[in-house]
Each structure stands twice: as C-alpha cells, then as structure tokens.
Write a protein that holds these residues in place. Structure first.
Motif, PDB file in Angstrom:
ATOM      1  N   ALA A 124      36.686 -43.526  29.376  1.00 56.22           N
ATOM      2  CA  ALA A 124      36.290 -44.826  29.910  1.00 56.22           C
ATOM      3  C   ALA A 124      37.283 -45.925  29.536  1.00 56.22           C
ATOM      4  O   ALA A 124      37.401 -46.915  30.253  1.00 56.22           O
ATOM      5  CB  ALA A 124      34.898 -45.173  29.405  1.00 56.22           C
ATOM      6  N   PHE A 141      39.585 -47.088  32.099  1.00 57.63           N
ATOM      7  CA  PHE A 141      39.051 -47.922  33.174  1.00 57.63           C
ATOM      8  C   PHE A 141      38.914 -49.376  32.776  1.00 57.63           C
ATOM      9  O   PHE A 141      38.777 -50.234  33.637  1.00 57.63           O
ATOM     10  CB  PHE A 141      37.750 -47.313  33.690  1.00 57.63           C
ATOM     11  N   THR A 160      40.211 -51.850  35.351  1.00 58.74           N
ATOM     12  CA  THR A 160      39.390 -52.981  35.793  1.00 58.74           C
ATOM     13  C   THR A 160      40.154 -54.283  35.613  1.00 58.74           C
ATOM     14  O   THR A 160      40.102 -55.165  36.462  1.00 58.74           O
ATOM     15  CB  THR A 160      38.069 -53.034  34.997  1.00 58.74           C
ATOM     16  N   TRP A 180      29.907 -51.363  28.639  1.00 55.69           N
ATOM     17  CA  TRP A 180      30.467 -50.377  29.566  1.00 55.69           C
ATOM     18  C   TRP A 180      29.788 -50.461  30.912  1.00 55.69           C
ATOM     19  O   TRP A 180      30.417 -50.306  31.951  1.00 55.69           O
ATOM     20  CB  TRP A 180      30.356 -48.970  28.988  1.00 55.69           C
ATOM     21  N   GLY A 233      31.638 -51.174  34.466  1.00 54.45           N
ATOM     22  CA  GLY A 233      31.427 -50.381  35.681  1.00 54.45           C
ATOM     23  C   GLY A 233      30.999 -51.252  36.841  1.00 54.45           C
ATOM     24  O   GLY A 233      31.494 -51.114  37.963  1.00 54.45           O
ATOM     25  N   TRP A 254      33.856 -53.434  38.090  1.00 53.70           N
ATOM     26  CA  TRP A 254      34.766 -52.550  38.831  1.00 53.70           C
ATOM     27  C   TRP A 254      34.261 -52.347  40.263  1.00 53.70           C
ATOM     28  O   TRP A 254      34.992 -52.477  41.236  1.00 53.70           O
ATOM     29  CB  TRP A 254      34.822 -51.282  38.017  1.00 53.70           C
ATOM     30  N   SER A 289      30.631 -39.380  40.443  1.00 57.93           N
ATOM     31  CA  SER A 289      29.360 -39.662  39.782  1.00 57.93           C
ATOM     32  C   SER A 289      28.467 -38.425  39.771  1.00 57.93           C
ATOM     33  O   SER A 289      27.317 -38.484  39.346  1.00 57.93           O
ATOM     34  CB  SER A 289      28.643 -40.832  40.460  1.00 57.93           C
ATOM     35  N   GLY A 315      33.115 -45.952  39.133  1.00 61.47           N
ATOM     36  CA  GLY A 315      32.410 -47.108  38.578  1.00 61.47           C
ATOM     37  C   GLY A 315      30.931 -46.799  38.424  1.00 61.47           C
ATOM     38  O   GLY A 315      30.308 -47.112  37.402  1.00 61.47           O
ATOM     39  N   SER A 336      29.611 -43.920  37.960  1.00 56.69           N
ATOM     40  CA  SER A 336      29.356 -42.996  36.855  1.00 56.69           C
ATOM     41  C   SER A 336      29.398 -43.737  35.519  1.00 56.69           C
ATOM     42  O   SER A 336      28.627 -43.424  34.617  1.00 56.69           O
ATOM     43  CB  SER A 336      30.336 -41.820  36.897  1.00 56.69           C
ATOM     44  N   LEU A 337      30.273 -44.752  35.405  1.00 53.08           N
ATOM     45  CA  LEU A 337      30.262 -45.570  34.180  1.00 53.08           C
ATOM     46  C   LEU A 337      28.908 -46.251  34.025  1.00 53.08           C
ATOM     47  O   LEU A 337      28.314 -46.261  32.946  1.00 53.08           O
ATOM     48  CB  LEU A 337      31.349 -46.650  34.235  1.00 53.08           C
ATOM     49  N   VAL A 338      28.410 -46.843  35.126  1.00 49.28           N
ATOM     50  CA  VAL A 338      27.148 -47.579  35.061  1.00 49.28           C
ATOM     51  C   VAL A 338      26.008 -46.631  34.671  1.00 49.28           C
ATOM     52  O   VAL A 338      25.217 -46.938  33.777  1.00 49.28           O
ATOM     53  CB  VAL A 338      26.851 -48.254  36.416  1.00 49.28           C
TER      54      VAL A 338
END
Lengths: 333, 295
Positions: free
Chosen positions: A237, A240, A244, A289, A293, A296, B39, B103, B105-107
């Motif tokens: 992560a 990213f 971002t 995080w 996300g 992003w 995701s 994105g 999948s991060l969330v």
C-alpha cells in the motif's frame, strides 16, 4: 530543543524523502508511462542496503539481529550503496517485467513482485532479520560532524532537502533533454516512437533503473533518520501513497508532484501521527489508508490528470514548411 | 524422498484446488469485462469474514460456506454496479479501471482492518482426523475442497458450452456490440457473470480460511497474486487453462516448501509465470490493448 522543532523537522524530512520518491515515480509513470506498482521495493532495497553497511559486520555489536552484507562503510558510500542497491534490484526486476505486454498485465506483475518480495524478506530471517527487521542504524555523516540524526533533526532536515533539491534539478534537466522527450514520445505513442528508431525496451529499462536508484537513495535517507527498517515499513500500500500524491498533484508536472507530496504523504499520513489517539491503537492508521483509497478513486473519477495537469507541449511549425502546425496530443491513455 | 514428494504433491493439489476456485471466478470476470479486478482479493476476505461471523453466530460450517459465497456475489454486484459503472459512464480506459479496483481494494481491506481491530481470528471448523493413503495424508475437508473445484469446473464449463446463457456470455466476451445487435441483453449477461464470479470468489475465501484456519483483513490480498498469475498463465477467460495453471503452481509451491524452502515456496510458484513471460511473451500479451470495456 523544543518538541515543535523536532516535530517540524521530522515532517520536513518525510517531505524530502517522499519528494525524492515522487520525482522517481513521476519520471517512470508520468514521463515514461511505466506503471511501477512495485515502487516501494526499490526504496526498501536502498533502505536495507544503507542499514547493513552502517550497522557493521553481522554478529558484532548488533548480534541480536542477523543480516547479509554487514560492513561499516564511511560517509558517502552508504548512500551510494543504497542507490546502487535500488538500481540493481530494479535492473533485475525490469529485465523480465518490462517486456512488451498489456499495460495492466505489466502493472499486475510488478504488484505481484512487490508482494512476493515482502513475503520473502519476512520469511527468510538470515537475509534481513525477517519480520522483526533491522534496528540501531546510525547516520555516518552525522558521526563525522559529531551529531546524531535524531539529536540534530534540523541539520538532518536541511541535509535531506539539499539532496532532494540536487536530485530534483538533475531529473528536471534530464526530463527536458532529448532523452526526456523520447520518454514522452514512448508514453504517448509507443509504435510511432518505435518507428522513429527509439529502442523502447532499452528506454523503459533506463528509466526504470534511474528511478530505482533514486528510490534506493530515498530509502537510505529515511532509514538513517528513523534508525530502523522492517517489512512493516514497505507494504504494497505504501506504493500507492506516492501514486496518489502524483495523481492528486498532477501526472507529469513537477509543481504538481511537489503539491501532491505536500498534500498526501505529509498531511494525510504524517500529521495525524501527532493527533490524540481515538479508539483502539491502530484505528487511525487504518482509516488513513481508507482515506488514501478514497482519494485515489475520487481523483480518477473527477480529475484523472491531477490538480495541475501536464502542460501541452506546443511545437511550432518551422518556417517554410507547408501544412498545419504539429501539436502533439496531451497525455497517454 | 519419493514419499515426501508424493505428500507434497498432494498438498499441492489441495492448494491448487483453492487457487482454481478463485481463478475460475477471476478469469470468468476478466474474460468478459476485460477489467483486471484487483479488488478480487478483498472480496475473498469479505467471504471469509462472513463465514467466520456465521460460525460465531452458531450456524453450521456448510451454511457458512454458502453464506460466504453469497456475500462474495453481493459484494461483487455492489462494486460492479455501484462503483465501476460510474467510471465506465465517464469512458474511463481499461487501464484506469484497474487503478480504480486497486483503490477499492485499499478501501475494503483497511475498512475491514479498522472494523476487525487488526486482529487475526481463528477459524477451525470441519477439522477431522486425516485419512492416510500410503505417504499421502489428507483431511476429509481437503478432499472435499479438491472435489469441489472439480465439480465447479465441470458445471461451469458445461453451462458455458450448452446453455443459452453460456452462449450469450461467450458471444458478449468476443464481440459485445455484435452480441447486443443480435438481441443479447449484455447488461444482464454481465450482471449474471458478476454474480457467479463473486460467488466463486467468496467461496474461495471460505475454503482458503478453512485451510489456513484463520482470517484477517489481508487474507485475500496475500492470495491475490496466485490467482492473477494462474488466470494470466491459463489464458484470459479460459477456465480449463486457469485450473491447469493452478495445478502447476500449487504443486511447485508445495514441493519447494516440502523440501525445505518454505520462505521461497511462493516465489517458486511465481517463477513459472516469470519463465513463461521470458520465453513466450506473446502467449501472455493476449492480443494487445485494443480490447474494450464491457460493463
């Protein structure tokens, strides 16, 4: 020294390190169109290398941890080693992952590389002390002057910014050179660039290795300040965050990268570390995080080219040549 | 030596079955929509957590498995319809769609991390004493997982080949605009594919946590590379290819682990992907980037 001096200096140091990472990734992604989803691996390679060449031979003072390449190199060599480590790792990874294939496959392969590298380093303890990581890393330059990194954070912040400025200038100059223009040609129209006689694979590899070296340098700078490095510091992560930052600021635009690096890693991730704790320990981290996300995704939805997009490159028609002026279209797909 | 090899190979088949269930779902989705859905691993985790909660609520493990699959299907529809559609309407490129799923999948991952308080939850169900077949030692549930993968392969392959829906799906995957003008409701086809692939994804999440006996927020994320590698190796959209690739990767991974290279076992699995990339890049490039987004 007040707490505030320490706090501001730490933020400045993180800004410098992330700016280096942002420059490197912008060169690869913004200029050359290489989607390096494994970026953090190169930063980690630099950090580990800087750590082991500073810690001294394995089994000495720091005998509670085991690692390879243990040695004690004098000042400039530690950062040189970090940059070289980043470059070598990116050369090895680039040799198989930068072949001509669908861009989404390439991105997926690099993401896979990042996840695998993390698993290997965590599981193979003799390599870099496994998931406990390395600790006790000092600052060789500071030892010459007689200060420690955390003891004199203002000096370290100035040092980080100086390096970031030098690298920034060098990369800026590179990207405006004919080499930089060929990168953009490759990004915008690979087949046309190839027909013009550019060696696409070699160009990609060059930009990958240069970016990897800068990433390694940034890792070395970071580890000599925080003094420790472990797999927890380079989860997939983390890549990213830098991505971002570039997306938010502006892909392929240097002012955009600076804005993005100020906004995302520093404000989002570092400032809240100093806020009062809410909920159970780690809740704020997770929510950060989630925010990254969301940022992003919103960026991709509303401003796919960032707040400050790349400027269109205008090419004026040479005198005496008939036909319309050539204006290359902006940005890759 | 030989018995060790056989035992490792058997473990490899079990791992392969888990990869195969997920990779079949992945490749079905990928082959139709052309979105490399990163995701997918997060949806697996959702399926796993659903089964865990069902277990806590006192439901039977089999029902938990079903619920995990259903949760995966619902989550996939919600993501496909609710989120990816938004981007498709803005004519987002395929490549950017992949970024969007990342994105997402991060969330999801870190959302789950904050809800689950970043803890690892034990999930020990359906564990019974192992069956011995010479050097091979397998538990009944492991045999069940292998059987499940085979059944899914046969059923979905048959459905693709013989049913009307299967034909519609294949037609849409090859040429969506032509399929639409032939009267196929491509929107419906996509929705049904999301459902099936999401169900398989959730199911894979459950069988995976049964096999590892624990679940946490990063469960699916760590498994995702294996799924993507199997799908790419097997050829996009090919169920049989995905299963064959899964078997090869599963066996290589477990054999390397069995012979002392535990830290490098997954690397060995991926080494196959790398070797294929090096030797036959054309087989993986899958006909360039001009494929279009189907949503």
């Amino acid at each position: 020294m007040s707490v505030w001096v320490f706090y501001i200096s730490t933020l400045v140091i993180y800004f410098g390190v992330d700016l280096l990472a942002g420059i490197a990734l912008n060169l690869q992604f913004g200029y050359a169109g290489v989607v390096n989803f494994g970026f953090i691996v190169f930063q980690a390679a630099g950090a580990y290398m800087a750590a082991v060449v500073v810690l001294g031979p394995s089994g000495g003072v720091a005998s509670f941890q085991q690692y390879i390449f243990g040695s004690r190199l004098p000042f400039p060599l530690d950062l040189v080693a970090a940059a070289v480590a980043g470059a070598v790792v990116s050369l090895v990874i680039g040799l198989f992952s930068l072949r001509r294939m669908r861009r989404d496959y390439q991105a997926a392969v690099l993401l896979i590389v990042s996840l695998i590298a993390l698993q290997v380093v965590s599981a193979d303890v003799p390599l870099f002390n496994g998931s406990n990581g390395l600790t006790g890393v000092t600052w060789p330059l500071g030892q010459i002057v007689g200060v420690t990194a955390t003891g004199a954070p203002v000096i370290y912040a100035a040092w980080t910014l100086a390096i970031a400025a030098i690298v920034f200038a060098a990369v800026y100059w590179l990207s405006k050179s004919p080499w930089g223009r060929s990168l953009r040609a490759m990004r915008d129209h690979e087949d046309a660039a190839s027909a013009m006689g550019l060696n696409i694979t070699s160009l990609r590899l060059q930009v990958f290795v240069i970016g990897g070296a800068i990433a390694g340098l940034s890792g070395g700078l970071l580890v000599e300040y925080i003094g420790a490095w472990s797999p927890g510091a380079w989860g997939y992560a983390e890549t990213f965050v830098i991505f971002t930052a570039i997306f938010v600021g502006g892909v392929g635009n240097y002012r955009g990268v600076i804005v993005g690096v100020l906004l995302v890693p520093v404000i989002f991730l570092e400032l809240p570390r100093f806020l009062p704790a809410v909920g159970y320990p780690g809740l704020i981290d997770s929510l950060q995080w989630v925010t990254i996300g969301l940022a992003w995704m919103l960026c991709l939805l509303f401003r796919p080219r960032g707040i400050l997009p790349e400027k269109r490159m205008e090419v004026t028609k040479p005198a005496g040549v008939p036909g319309p002026a050539v204006v290359p279209s902006e940005g890759g797909a | 030596m030989l018995s060790q090899l056989l035992a490792s190979a058997a473990d490899g088949i079990v791992l392969a079955a888990i990869i195969a269930v997920a990779a079949m779902g992945f490749t079905l989705q990928f082959g139709l929509t052309n979105v490399l859905n990163l995701s997918f691993g997060s949806v697996m985790t959702i399926g796993g957590f659903t089964a865990y909660l069902a277990n806590v609520a006192g439901l039977s493990a089999w029902l938990g498995m079903l619920l995990g699959g259903v949760a995966g299907g619902l989550a996939t529809i919600a993501l496909g319809r609710g989120v990816l559609r938004l981007y498709a309407r803005r004519r987002t490129q395929l490549f950017e769609m992949m970024m969007v799923t990342l994105g997402l999948s991060l969330v999801i991952d870190y959302g789950l991390q904050s809800i689950s308080q970043n803890a690892i939850y034990g999930y020990t169900v359906l564990q019974a004493s192992p069956v011995r077949l010479g050097p091979i030692v397998l538990t009944p549930i492991q045999l069940f997982i292998v059987l499940l993968a085979i059944v899914i392969l046969v059923v979905v392959e048959a459905a693709l080949k013989f049913t009307k829906l299967g034909k519609a799906l294949r037609a849409t995957a090859v040429e969506p605009s032509l399929a639409r003008s032939c009267g196929i409701q491509t929107g419906r086809v996509v929705l049904i594919t999301w459902t099936i692939s999401g169900f398989l994804c959730g199911l894979a999440g459950v069988v995976y946590i049964i096999s590892t006996q624990s679940v946490d927020y990063s469960t699916g994320e760590l498994f995702l590379p294996l799924i993507i590698a199997a799908a790419i190796l097997g050829g996009v959209g090919s169920l049989r290819g995905a299963v064959v690739a899964a078997v090869v990767m599963g066996i290589v991974t477990e054999v390397v682990a069995g012979f002392g290279g535990a830290a490098y076992s997954t690397v060995a699995g991926f080494a196959i992907l790398v070797v294929v990339l090096l030797l036959r890049p054309g087989s993986v490039s899958g006909g360039a980037e001009d494929r279009q987004l189907v949503l």
